[in-house]
Design a protein around this motif. Structure first.
Motif, PDB file in Angstrom:
ATOM      1  N   VAL A  72      31.156 -27.198 -34.083  1.00 40.94           N
ATOM      2  CA  VAL A  72      32.177 -27.985 -34.775  1.00 40.94           C
ATOM      3  C   VAL A  72      33.392 -27.095 -34.998  1.00 40.94           C
ATOM      4  O   VAL A  72      33.256 -25.920 -35.347  1.00 40.94           O
ATOM      5  N   ASN A  73      34.586 -27.639 -34.752  1.00 39.36           N
ATOM      6  CA  ASN A  73      35.838 -26.904 -34.961  1.00 39.36           C
ATOM      7  C   ASN A  73      35.839 -25.537 -34.270  1.00 39.36           C
ATOM      8  O   ASN A  73      36.218 -24.533 -34.850  1.00 39.36           O
ATOM      9  N   GLU A  74      35.406 -25.525 -33.007  1.00 39.77           N
ATOM     10  CA  GLU A  74      35.390 -24.305 -32.186  1.00 39.77           C
ATOM     11  C   GLU A  74      34.466 -23.218 -32.720  1.00 39.77           C
ATOM     12  O   GLU A  74      34.533 -22.077 -32.287  1.00 39.77           O
ATOM     13  N   MET A  75      33.598 -23.553 -33.665  1.00 37.32           N
ATOM     14  CA  MET A  75      32.599 -22.621 -34.195  1.00 37.32           C
ATOM     15  C   MET A  75      31.219 -23.182 -33.854  1.00 37.32           C
ATOM     16  O   MET A  75      31.053 -24.392 -33.737  1.00 37.32           O
ATOM     17  N   VAL A  76      30.250 -22.275 -33.705  1.00 40.75           N
ATOM     18  CA  VAL A  76      28.872 -22.691 -33.462  1.00 40.75           C
ATOM     19  C   VAL A  76      28.006 -22.158 -34.598  1.00 40.75           C
ATOM     20  O   VAL A  76      28.028 -20.960 -34.900  1.00 40.75           O
ATOM     21  N   TYR A  77      27.266 -23.060 -35.219  1.00 40.30           N
ATOM     22  CA  TYR A  77      26.389 -22.712 -36.328  1.00 40.30           C
ATOM     23  C   TYR A  77      24.952 -22.908 -35.876  1.00 40.30           C
ATOM     24  O   TYR A  77      24.587 -24.004 -35.427  1.00 40.30           O
TER      25      TYR A  77
ATOM     26  N   GLY B 135      33.406 -38.344 -40.922  1.00 43.53           N
ATOM     27  CA  GLY B 135      33.692 -39.095 -39.710  1.00 43.53           C
ATOM     28  C   GLY B 135      34.910 -38.537 -38.994  1.00 43.53           C
ATOM     29  O   GLY B 135      35.785 -37.935 -39.608  1.00 43.53           O
ATOM     30  N   GLY B 136      34.952 -38.718 -37.681  1.00 49.85           N
ATOM     31  CA  GLY B 136      36.100 -38.309 -36.881  1.00 49.85           C
ATOM     32  C   GLY B 136      36.128 -36.847 -36.502  1.00 49.85           C
ATOM     33  O   GLY B 136      37.098 -36.396 -35.887  1.00 49.85           O
ATOM     34  N   VAL B 137      35.108 -36.069 -36.843  1.00 49.27           N
ATOM     35  CA  VAL B 137      35.075 -34.637 -36.533  1.00 49.27           C
ATOM     36  C   VAL B 137      34.243 -34.422 -35.269  1.00 49.27           C
ATOM     37  O   VAL B 137      33.043 -34.705 -35.255  1.00 49.27           O
ATOM     38  N   PRO B 138      34.865 -33.921 -34.182  1.00 44.42           N
ATOM     39  CA  PRO B 138      34.106 -33.669 -32.952  1.00 44.42           C
ATOM     40  C   PRO B 138      33.043 -32.596 -33.177  1.00 44.42           C
ATOM     41  O   PRO B 138      33.289 -31.593 -33.841  1.00 44.42           O
ATOM     42  N   HIS B 139      31.856 -32.835 -32.615  1.00 42.67           N
ATOM     43  CA  HIS B 139      30.750 -31.894 -32.740  1.00 42.67           C
ATOM     44  C   HIS B 139      29.817 -32.050 -31.551  1.00 42.67           C
ATOM     45  O   HIS B 139      29.854 -33.055 -30.844  1.00 42.67           O
ATOM     46  N   ASP B 140      28.991 -31.033 -31.312  1.00 42.94           N
ATOM     47  CA  ASP B 140      28.007 -31.079 -30.243  1.00 42.94           C
ATOM     48  C   ASP B 140      26.740 -30.376 -30.711  1.00 42.94           C
ATOM     49  O   ASP B 140      26.767 -29.609 -31.676  1.00 42.94           O
ATOM     50  N   LEU B 141      25.641 -30.651 -30.017  1.00 43.09           N
ATOM     51  CA  LEU B 141      24.353 -30.061 -30.371  1.00 43.09           C
ATOM     52  C   LEU B 141      23.680 -29.513 -29.119  1.00 43.09           C
ATOM     53  O   LEU B 141      23.709 -30.169 -28.077  1.00 43.09           O
ATOM     54  N   THR B 142      23.061 -28.334 -29.246  1.00 38.59           N
ATOM     55  CA  THR B 142      22.268 -27.730 -28.180  1.00 38.59           C
ATOM     56  C   THR B 142      20.952 -27.269 -28.783  1.00 38.59           C
ATOM     57  O   THR B 142      20.950 -26.517 -29.768  1.00 38.59           O
ATOM     58  N   ALA B 143      19.839 -27.681 -28.189  1.00 37.79           N
ATOM     59  CA  ALA B 143      18.522 -27.292 -28.685  1.00 37.79           C
ATOM     60  C   ALA B 143      18.162 -25.903 -28.179  1.00 37.79           C
ATOM     61  O   ALA B 143      18.120 -25.666 -26.975  1.00 37.79           O
ATOM     62  N   LEU B 144      17.904 -24.990 -29.101  1.00 41.87           N
ATOM     63  CA  LEU B 144      17.475 -23.640 -28.754  1.00 41.87           C
ATOM     64  C   LEU B 144      15.959 -23.566 -28.606  1.00 41.87           C
ATOM     65  O   LEU B 144      15.423 -22.578 -28.092  1.00 41.87           O
ATOM     66  N   ALA B 145      15.265 -24.606 -29.074  1.00 40.58           N
ATOM     67  CA  ALA B 145      13.811 -24.747 -28.969  1.00 40.58           C
ATOM     68  C   ALA B 145      13.529 -26.240 -29.002  1.00 40.58           C
ATOM     69  O   ALA B 145      14.417 -27.033 -29.327  1.00 40.58           O
ATOM     70  N   ASP B 146      12.311 -26.642 -28.655  1.00 40.44           N
ATOM     71  CA  ASP B 146      11.950 -28.041 -28.864  1.00 40.44           C
ATOM     72  C   ASP B 146      12.226 -28.347 -30.338  1.00 40.44           C
ATOM     73  O   ASP B 146      11.833 -27.575 -31.219  1.00 40.44           O
TER      74      ASP B 146
ATOM     75  N   THR C 257      31.803 -39.353 -34.710  1.00 34.13           N
ATOM     76  CA  THR C 257      31.306 -40.580 -35.308  1.00 34.13           C
ATOM     77  C   THR C 257      32.392 -41.186 -36.191  1.00 34.13           C
ATOM     78  O   THR C 257      33.185 -40.448 -36.776  1.00 34.13           O
ATOM     79  N   PRO C 258      32.440 -42.495 -36.285  1.00 33.23           N
ATOM     80  CA  PRO C 258      33.476 -43.101 -37.123  1.00 33.23           C
ATOM     81  C   PRO C 258      33.212 -42.960 -38.624  1.00 33.23           C
ATOM     82  O   PRO C 258      34.118 -43.162 -39.426  1.00 33.23           O
ATOM     83  N   PHE C 259      31.989 -42.601 -38.995  1.00 38.31           N
ATOM     84  CA  PHE C 259      31.600 -42.530 -40.407  1.00 38.31           C
ATOM     85  C   PHE C 259      30.956 -41.175 -40.698  1.00 38.31           C
ATOM     86  O   PHE C 259      30.505 -40.491 -39.785  1.00 38.31           O
ATOM     87  N   PRO C 260      30.880 -40.777 -41.959  1.00 34.68           N
ATOM     88  CA  PRO C 260      30.187 -39.532 -42.307  1.00 34.68           C
ATOM     89  C   PRO C 260      28.714 -39.592 -41.885  1.00 34.68           C
ATOM     90  O   PRO C 260      28.106 -40.669 -41.857  1.00 34.68           O
ATOM     91  N   ILE C 261      28.161 -38.423 -41.564  1.00 35.15           N
ATOM     92  CA  ILE C 261      26.751 -38.309 -41.189  1.00 35.15           C
ATOM     93  C   ILE C 261      26.115 -37.129 -41.924  1.00 35.15           C
ATOM     94  O   ILE C 261      26.813 -36.239 -42.414  1.00 35.15           O
ATOM     95  N   VAL C 262      24.796 -37.147 -41.973  1.00 28.57           N
ATOM     96  CA  VAL C 262      24.019 -35.997 -42.423  1.00 28.57           C
ATOM     97  C   VAL C 262      22.996 -35.710 -41.326  1.00 28.57           C
ATOM     98  O   VAL C 262      22.318 -36.626 -40.847  1.00 28.57           O
ATOM     99  N   VAL C 263      22.914 -34.434 -40.930  1.00 32.52           N
ATOM    100  CA  VAL C 263      21.987 -34.000 -39.895  1.00 32.52           C
ATOM    101  C   VAL C 263      21.004 -33.027 -40.532  1.00 32.52           C
ATOM    102  O   VAL C 263      21.414 -32.062 -41.179  1.00 32.52           O
TER     103      VAL C 263
END
Length: 113
Positions: free
Chosen positions: A63-68, A80-91, A46-52
């Protein structure tokens, strides 16, 4: 004053996470992302900071080759600018707080990948 609900009118798509803008204010946007188990949002930034916030369920946040593994009630802030991904382990229901200058359409485009 504006009021929105993270728990009302939730729609889960079979093939991808569901993105819904719940509220826009002068400073930001609040977005609900509804994941069915095993749905993903591929690596993006994302181009800007986020909160999830994990409002419900459990998400693997990469994020950064680590999974939390993030559980219900946990929050993560990301610059912003930090590559990240999300995977749902449950609904899961995820609340995403975006900068006002960021676009909800960008989030929908990531979900469509």
């Amino acid at each position: 004053m504006k009021i929105a609900s993270l728990t009302q009118h939730i729609i889960y798509h079979d093939s991808k996470p569901t993105i819904q803008v719940l509220m826009e204010t002068e400073s930001g946007k609040e977005i609900r992302i509804a994941f069915k188990k095993d749905q993903i949002m591929k690596k993006h930034k994302t181009p800007f900071p986020i909160v999830v916030e994990i409002f419900e369920g459990q998400i693997d946040f990469g994020v950064n080759e680590m999974v939390y593994t993030l559980n219900r009630g946990e929050l993560v802030a990301l610059e912003g600018g930090v590559p990240h991904d999300l995977t749902a382990l449950a609904d899961s229901i995820v609340r995403l707080s975006l900068n006002k200058a960021d676009s909800a359409q960008r989030v929908e485009d990531v979900a469509d990948q």
